[in-house]
Design an enzyme around this catalytic site. Structure first.
Site, short mmCIF file in Angstrom:
data_model
loop_
_atom_site.label_atom_id
_atom_site.label_comp_id
_atom_site.label_asym_id
_atom_site.label_seq_id
_atom_site.Cartn_x
_atom_site.Cartn_y
_atom_site.Cartn_z
N ASP A 6 0.85 -1.20 0.00
CA ASP A 6 0.00 0.00 0.00
C ASP A 6 0.88 1.24 0.00
O ASP A 6 2.02 1.21 0.49
CB ASP A 6 -0.85 0.04 1.28
CG ASP A 6 -2.02 -0.94 1.24
OD1 ASP A 6 -2.44 -1.33 0.15
OD2 ASP A 6 -2.51 -1.30 2.33
N ARG B 171 -1.15 -0.59 -8.65
CA ARG B 171 -2.54 -0.23 -8.32
C ARG B 171 -2.61 1.30 -8.39
O ARG B 171 -1.76 1.99 -7.81
CB ARG B 171 -2.91 -0.68 -6.92
CG ARG B 171 -4.25 -0.13 -6.45
CD ARG B 171 -4.41 -0.14 -4.93
NE ARG B 171 -4.44 -1.47 -4.39
CZ ARG B 171 -4.12 -1.75 -3.11
NH1 ARG B 171 -3.72 -0.80 -2.29
NH2 ARG B 171 -4.16 -2.98 -2.68
C1 LIG Z 1 -8.80 -1.13 -3.50
C2 LIG Z 1 -8.35 0.18 -2.96
C3 LIG Z 1 -7.07 0.32 -2.47
C4 LIG Z 1 -6.63 1.54 -2.00
N1 LIG Z 1 -5.32 1.68 -1.59
C5 LIG Z 1 -4.86 2.89 -1.22
C6 LIG Z 1 -3.49 3.10 -0.92
O1 LIG Z 1 -2.65 2.19 -0.95
N2 LIG Z 1 -3.11 4.35 -0.58
C7 LIG Z 1 -3.98 5.41 -0.53
O2 LIG Z 1 -3.56 6.54 -0.25
N3 LIG Z 1 -5.29 5.23 -0.79
C8 LIG Z 1 -5.75 4.01 -1.14
N4 LIG Z 1 -7.08 3.85 -1.44
C9 LIG Z 1 -8.05 4.94 -1.14
C10 LIG Z 1 -8.18 5.90 -2.30
O3 LIG Z 1 -6.98 6.61 -2.45
C11 LIG Z 1 -9.35 6.89 -2.07
O4 LIG Z 1 -9.13 7.61 -0.90
C12 LIG Z 1 -10.70 6.22 -1.97
O5 LIG Z 1 -10.79 5.09 -2.79
C13 LIG Z 1 -11.80 7.18 -2.43
O6 LIG Z 1 -11.56 7.55 -3.75
P1 LIG Z 1 -12.49 7.13 -5.00
O7 LIG Z 1 -11.57 6.81 -6.14
O8 LIG Z 1 -13.38 6.05 -4.62
O9 LIG Z 1 -13.20 8.46 -5.43
P2 LIG Z 1 -14.00 9.58 -4.65
O10 LIG Z 1 -14.04 10.74 -5.58
O11 LIG Z 1 -13.50 9.80 -3.25
O12 LIG Z 1 -15.42 8.92 -4.53
C14 LIG Z 1 -16.20 8.66 -5.67
C15 LIG Z 1 -17.52 8.05 -5.29
O13 LIG Z 1 -17.28 6.80 -4.68
C16 LIG Z 1 -18.25 6.53 -3.71
N5 LIG Z 1 -17.60 6.37 -2.40
C17 LIG Z 1 -16.35 6.72 -2.05
N6 LIG Z 1 -16.12 6.41 -0.76
C18 LIG Z 1 -17.26 5.87 -0.30
C19 LIG Z 1 -17.67 5.36 0.97
N7 LIG Z 1 -16.87 5.33 2.03
N8 LIG Z 1 -18.93 4.88 1.08
C20 LIG Z 1 -19.78 4.88 0.01
N9 LIG Z 1 -19.45 5.36 -1.18
C21 LIG Z 1 -18.21 5.85 -1.33
C22 LIG Z 1 -19.18 7.71 -3.70
O14 LIG Z 1 -20.25 7.44 -4.56
C23 LIG Z 1 -18.31 8.81 -4.25
O15 LIG Z 1 -19.06 9.84 -4.83
C24 LIG Z 1 -7.52 2.64 -1.96
C25 LIG Z 1 -8.81 2.51 -2.47
C26 LIG Z 1 -9.24 1.31 -2.98
C27 LIG Z 1 -10.61 1.22 -3.54
#
Ligand SMILES: Cc1cc2nc3c(=O)[nH]c(=O)nc-3n(C[C@H](O)[C@H](O)[C@H](O)COP(=O)(O)OP(=O)(O)OC[C@H]3O[C@@H](n4cnc5c(N)ncnc54)[C@H](O)[C@@H]3O)c2cc1C
Length: 319
Positions: A143, A196
């Site tokens: 991560d 990723r």
């Molecule tokens: C598989 C995976 C691995 C990850 N690994 C890392 C990592 O190693 N380092 C790191 O910094 N970050 C990591 N993240 C977190 C990532 O960086 C984001 O903070 C997080 O995924 C929210 O971004 P988004 O792309 O979903 O878009 P956003 O613009 O935040 O959200 C888009 C839409 O997704 C939906 N959504 C988002 N969060 C939620 C929630 N909690 N409940 C319900 N709906 C929601 C909503 O509909 C929202 O409008 C990871 C995320 C995923 C999915």
């Protein structure tokens, strides 16, 4: 402070987010929440259980739907070598469980949990042990944490990738909010490393990360396109339907098969979208956290989308 009733939707959401993030850091609130059955039931939506054994059932349920998993041990920052050794043991045990139970799952790990802050050499030794134990049939995703760790994490990753053992069962994570990420992606593509792509989850200064969401999203699309065209089986980690649509459209326009990448989402979030993508023939992996430190993780997920609070409240009322 504005009167709650006079606030618009945006202000209410921001207020709820601030309160939830403050609650995430409160030990008193944690003790209260952990002692309540409804909170434990709510956590089960976002966390697969307190132990590796408990995570078997939810991971198998994902596998039955055609979804793969990446298991992550939740933890707070480790403060001594004993705690690091316990994290290492849990991951070694996890490999046994994955193989004995024939789960379609790999693991994700944070280098700070393996001792990066205590001693980078200790952390490297632990990663070597983990990758040797993992063998070629298991895969370990490192991560990405806050920007304070980006260079150290990539250095350690390249040390493993290019080192004497030339590990290929390890992958990196790149965050589209970081200004440096376009260069990092090119280096990782050249190395044929598995990446990723996510947006990034930490609070970062504007000289390091794009402050505007529109820039983070535009960069996400650019980096996704680079990875789809020239990367090695990228993981497109997002719940954002705009990012998912952009990925599907780019893949279709460039004749990139659905077996050349996978979508990744978090456990319990947008389960509808996870199933829909599977039905449409895409690959989906779900990041599946487990462990006793579920409280701050659950509060951060609620803060991302305070509308999820209704779900917690329903559980509280049922209790
Ligand atoms: C598989 C995976 C691995 C990850 N690994 C890392 C990592 O190693 N380092 C790191 O910094 N970050 C990591 N993240 C977190 C990532 O960086 C984001 O903070 C997080 O995924 C929210 O971004 P988004 O792309 O979903 O878009 P956003 O613009 O935040 O959200 C888009 C839409 O997704 C939906 N959504 C988002 N969060 C939620 C929630 N909690 N409940 C319900 N709906 C929601 C909503 O509909 C929202 O409008 C990871 C995320 C995923 C999915």
């Amino acid at each position: 402070m504005c009167e709650l009733l006079q606030c618009g939707e945006f202000e209410k959401t921001m207020l709820a987010r601030t309160v939830l993030l403050q609650m995430a850091n409160s030990k008193k609130m944690e003790a209260f929440v952990r002692g309540n059955g409804w909170a434990v039931r709510s956590a089960a939506r976002f966390v697969a259980g307190e132990t590796a054994e408990a995570a078997i059932v939810p991971v198998r349920a994902l596998n039955d739907q055609g979804i793969t998993a990446t298991l992550d041990l939740l933890g707070e920052s480790v403060t001594n070598e004993q705690e690091v050794a316990e994290v290492l043991d849990t991951y070694l045990h996890l490999f046994e469980i994955i193989s004995q139970e024939k789960l379609n799952a790999n693991v994700s790990i944070k280098l700070t949990a393996l001792g990066l802050d205590l001693d980078p050499e200790l952390c490297k030794r632990n990663m070597l042990r983990l990758l040797k134990a993992a063998g070629p049939e298991q895969f370990v995703r490192i991560d990405m944490e806050s920007s304070a760790y980006t260079q150290a994490t990539l250095d350690l990753f390249y040390g493993l990738w290019n080192g004497p053992d030339k590990f290929r069962n390890v992958g990196a994570v790149i965050q589209s909010y970081l200004r440096r990420s376009a260069d990092d992606i090119e280096d990782l593509i050249k190395a044929r490393a598995r990446v990723r792509l996510c947006k990034g989850a930490y609070k970062e200064p504007a000289n390091v990360a794009f402050p505007d969401k529109s820039d983070v999203d535009a960069n996400y699309v650019r980096l996704m396109q680079r990875l789809l065209s020239d990367g090695n089986y990228p993981g497109i980690a997002t719940h954002d339907e705009k990012m998912i649509t952009a990925t599907r459209e780019y893949a279709r326009a460039n004749d990139i098969g659905a077996d050349r990448f996978e979508f990744q989402m978090l456990f319990g979030i947008r389960r509808d979208l996870q199933s829909l993508l599977i039905k449409q023939g895409y690959r989906v992996r779900v990041y599946t956290p487990f462990g006793t430190h579920w409280y701050p993780y659950m509060m951060r997920r609620l803060a991302e989308r305070p509308a999820n609070l209704w779900f917690v409240m329903k559980n509280a009322l049922r209790g």
